[in-house]
Design an enzyme around this catalytic site. Structure first.
Site, PDB file in Angstrom:
ATOM      1  N   ASP A 292       0.852  -1.191   0.000  1.00  0.00           N
ATOM      2  CA  ASP A 292       0.000   0.000   0.000  1.00  0.00           C
ATOM      3  C   ASP A 292       0.884   1.236   0.000  1.00  0.00           C
ATOM      4  O   ASP A 292       2.041   1.194   0.434  1.00  0.00           O
ATOM      5  CB  ASP A 292      -0.915  -0.004   1.237  1.00  0.00           C
ATOM      6  CG  ASP A 292      -1.867   1.185   1.272  1.00  0.00           C
ATOM      7  OD1 ASP A 292      -2.370   1.569   0.195  1.00  0.00           O
ATOM      8  OD2 ASP A 292      -2.097   1.741   2.361  1.00  0.00           O
ATOM      9  N   HIS A 293       0.329   2.337  -0.474  1.00  0.00           N
ATOM     10  CA  HIS A 293       1.024   3.624  -0.428  1.00  0.00           C
ATOM     11  C   HIS A 293       0.798   4.289   0.927  1.00  0.00           C
ATOM     12  O   HIS A 293      -0.335   4.610   1.283  1.00  0.00           O
ATOM     13  CB  HIS A 293       0.515   4.553  -1.538  1.00  0.00           C
ATOM     14  CG  HIS A 293       1.001   4.189  -2.902  1.00  0.00           C
ATOM     15  ND1 HIS A 293       0.237   4.342  -4.040  1.00  0.00           N
ATOM     16  CD2 HIS A 293       2.190   3.677  -3.321  1.00  0.00           C
ATOM     17  CE1 HIS A 293       0.938   3.945  -5.095  1.00  0.00           C
ATOM     18  NE2 HIS A 293       2.113   3.541  -4.686  1.00  0.00           N
ATOM     19  N   TYR A 467      -4.969   4.731   0.450  1.00  0.00           N
ATOM     20  CA  TYR A 467      -6.032   3.851  -0.058  1.00  0.00           C
ATOM     21  C   TYR A 467      -5.693   3.131  -1.365  1.00  0.00           C
ATOM     22  O   TYR A 467      -6.519   3.049  -2.266  1.00  0.00           O
ATOM     23  CB  TYR A 467      -7.349   4.618  -0.247  1.00  0.00           C
ATOM     24  CG  TYR A 467      -7.616   5.715   0.736  1.00  0.00           C
ATOM     25  CD1 TYR A 467      -7.490   5.513   2.119  1.00  0.00           C
ATOM     26  CD2 TYR A 467      -8.013   6.981   0.308  1.00  0.00           C
ATOM     27  CE1 TYR A 467      -7.736   6.533   3.028  1.00  0.00           C
ATOM     28  CE2 TYR A 467      -8.277   8.003   1.214  1.00  0.00           C
ATOM     29  CZ  TYR A 467      -8.123   7.777   2.572  1.00  0.00           C
ATOM     30  OH  TYR A 467      -8.375   8.790   3.458  1.00  0.00           O
ATOM     31  N   HIS A 468      -4.495   2.566  -1.469  1.00  0.00           N
ATOM     32  CA  HIS A 468      -4.103   1.849  -2.680  1.00  0.00           C
ATOM     33  C   HIS A 468      -3.609   0.433  -2.384  1.00  0.00           C
ATOM     34  O   HIS A 468      -2.520   0.044  -2.806  1.00  0.00           O
ATOM     35  CB  HIS A 468      -3.001   2.622  -3.429  1.00  0.00           C
ATOM     36  CG  HIS A 468      -3.415   3.969  -3.904  1.00  0.00           C
ATOM     37  ND1 HIS A 468      -2.505   4.996  -4.153  1.00  0.00           N
ATOM     38  CD2 HIS A 468      -4.641   4.485  -4.183  1.00  0.00           C
ATOM     39  CE1 HIS A 468      -3.163   6.073  -4.564  1.00  0.00           C
ATOM     40  NE2 HIS A 468      -4.453   5.783  -4.591  1.00  0.00           N
ATOM     41  N   PRO A 469      -4.381  -0.398  -1.671  1.00  0.00           N
ATOM     42  CA  PRO A 469      -3.918  -1.759  -1.379  1.00  0.00           C
ATOM     43  C   PRO A 469      -3.939  -2.645  -2.625  1.00  0.00           C
ATOM     44  O   PRO A 469      -4.854  -2.588  -3.432  1.00  0.00           O
ATOM     45  CB  PRO A 469      -4.921  -2.249  -0.332  1.00  0.00           C
ATOM     46  CG  PRO A 469      -6.182  -1.499  -0.641  1.00  0.00           C
ATOM     47  CD  PRO A 469      -5.727  -0.142  -1.100  1.00  0.00           C
TER      48      PRO A 469
END
Length: 545
Positions: A292-293, A467-469
């Site tokens: 994630d980011h 929010y980039h899983p």
């Protein structure tokens, strides 16, 4: 007695990937397609009006609230992970930023043993999906279903951010998806006539009347039905069985897709046994490889009305401009709030940028749960290619319960170094005269942080997910891969995964556009068609319209 329905394809999850697949697979009249969505329909004006994002993130009707386990390297904090739960999935609640990532990201996928997933292999699917208002050129397409546009309204704080960054040597860039990713500029967004263009708007709603497409909302899947080594359908929470003559396709996202596999007995057999699940297929990589980011925010209170405010009167003034949106397709209600940003390189970056900025025209605290009634702006900075890896595991065999999320943020020292440099770059930009002239006071941090230790302490106390899983059903051919290069689940016939979970590594940017491109490619793989035929059909349709 449970109800039973039979289709050719059953798609689990009506998010970005699921909507694409429902459209493309049902385009063949002989295919009977069922699309299942656990959440409600996407009817709220908060979804269609872009500035409504400020209420969607903390809301619960269209957003499934996940939280991570306490993070060892982030002062044992539990981080908030929102996921869209409606038609369009997270594309119905996100900031609408259209970014593809760097071409080398995809070439790395192919180099890991995934033929056809390099940049040359994926670019046609980005073009197939994109309907850019700037038109068609070497890098873009103007005829795809996903509308991409320039922002119709920009704040003074956004313009000031660009001038401040450029004064430090960041190059201006008006197309992050063109020949050069580095630099700063205003983002293009997935909007059509000033309204959000989610995957549901682009792909699902235009074909919802097809007789061979059955869309069910409020229909949560409990498990995948297996007969031996073949997936034959799914069972809903209410006991309804939806059977698939051809394939079951999981498009439930990087959290729910591995959860469903594990609930169905597909995963690491030792972990499944400990969770009380009978193993049906030993795939030890299910849930692993989570990435994630991680994002660090600096927040400033403004001395002038250069941005948005959560105070009652400014919000009423903004709402009163609704006719401007309805009749002219512009105005402040079209703002995605995260309007400007860019890409930069840390000392560890190598040849491509590894830091991304998002300048939000509002003072952001706790993902919007904590509203501040002042004008202000926030500068986000995230590390794009983290080395840290985590995992998703079952917390319960009850499908109503959320799984355990262990991202393991900052477990690799290089990730912390990139985050420190990202913070320092953002702090320098905020200090430039073009922005500092509007500064009333610093809200977070309250003063300049000059030494490495204080910056590290700030990151550990305040960094959050952006929010980039991805990555939990990784594509590949080794023992920890979950799907092959056609996205078929290893060892299970009739089952594919098509969503962000199949990404081997995190791409350098926002993940929505890549997921849509992945789904476009997957649709071809499923139907064994050529991208050229799709492109010709889309171009012809555009010309006719």
């Amino acid at each position: 007695m449970s109800t039973q329905m039979i289709f050719d394809y059953v798609i689990v999850g009506a998010g970005s990937a699921g909507c694409v697949l429902a459209n493309r697979l049902s385009a063949e009249e002989q295919n009977r397609v069922c699309l299942l969505e656990a959440g409600p329909k996407d009817r709220s004006p908060l979804i269609s009006i872009p500035v409504g994002i400020g209420e969607l993130l903390p809301g619960t009707r269209y957003n499934l609230h996940h939280h991570t386990t306490p993070q060892k390297h982030l002062n044992d904090r539990k981080l908030f992970w929102p996921r869209g739960r409606t038609l369009g999935g997270s594309s119905s609640i996100n900031a609408m930023v259209y970014i593809r990532g760097n071409s080398d990201d995809y070439d790395a996928w192919e180099a890991e043993g995934n033929p056809g997933w390099g940049w040359k292999g994926l670019l046609p699917y980005f073009l197939m999906s994109e309907g850019n208002e700037r038109g068609t050129d070497a890098h873009h397409s103007g005829y795809g279903p996903l509308s991409v546009s320039d922002l119709k309204w920009k704040t003074r704080s956004g313009h000031a951010f660009l001038r401040a960054a450029e004064s430090l040597g960041h190059r201006p860039n008006n197309d992050f998806n063109g020949s050069q990713q580095n630099g700063v500029g205003f983002y293009q967004v997935t909007q059509r006539r000033g309204r959000r263009c989610s995957a549901a708007t682009a792909y699902l709603h235009p074909v919802s009347s097809r007789s061979n497409l059955h869309v069910r909302t409020n229909s949560q899947v409990a498990r995948i039905i297996l007969r031996g080594e073949k997936a034959t359908g799914v069972e809903l929470l209410d006991g309804t069985k939806i059977l698939a003559n051809k394939e079951v396709i999981l498009s439930a996202g990087a959290i729910q897709s591995p959860q469903l596999l594990m609930l169905s007995g597909i995963g690491d057999q030792d972990q499944l046994r400990k969770s009380g699940v009978t193993s049906q297929a030993h795939l030890p990589g299910v849930g692993k490889n989570l990435q994630d980011h991680l994002d660090i925010i600096q927040v400033v209170e403004a001395s002038e009305a250069v941005s948005f405010s959560e105070a009652l009167w400014p919000k009423l003034l903004t709402a009163m401009r609704l006719p401007e949106l309805i009749f002219l397709n512009k105005g402040p209600l079209t703002s995605n709030v995260a309007e400007a940003g860019g890409f930069a390189s840390s000392s560890l970056a190598g040849g491509n940028p590894d830091i991304q900025f998002h300048m939000t025209a509002v003072p952001t605290f706790q993902h919007g749960f904590n509203k501040r009634t002042c004008y202000g702006y926030s500068l986000h900075a995230c590390a794009l290619r983290p080395k840290s890896r985590g995992e998703i595991t079952l917390d319960s065999t009850d499908p109503r319960k959320l799984p355990r999320i262990e991202p393991n943020y900052l477990s690799e020292p290089e990730d912390l170094q990139v985050m420190v440099e990202a913070f320092e770059m953002a702090q320098d930009i905020l200090a430039q005269e073009e922005l500092s002239r509007y500064k009333k006071k610093s809200l977070r941090p309250e003063q300049k942080l000059s030494d490495r230790e204080s910056i590290i302490h700030y990151i550990r106390q305040h960094a959050e997910s952006i929010y980039h899983p991805i990555g939990t059903c990784r594509m590949g051919s080794d023992e920890l891969a979950v799907v092959d290069s056609e996205l078929k689940v290893h060892g299970v016939d009739g089952l594919r995964v098509v969503d962000a979970s199949i990404m081997p590594t995190l791409i350098s940017g926002n993940t929505n556009a890549p997921v849509i491109a992945i789904a476009e490619k997957a649709a071809e793989l499923i139907m064994q068609r050529s991208s050229r035929s799709f492109v010709k059909e889309n171009r012809h349709t555009q010309e006719v319209e």
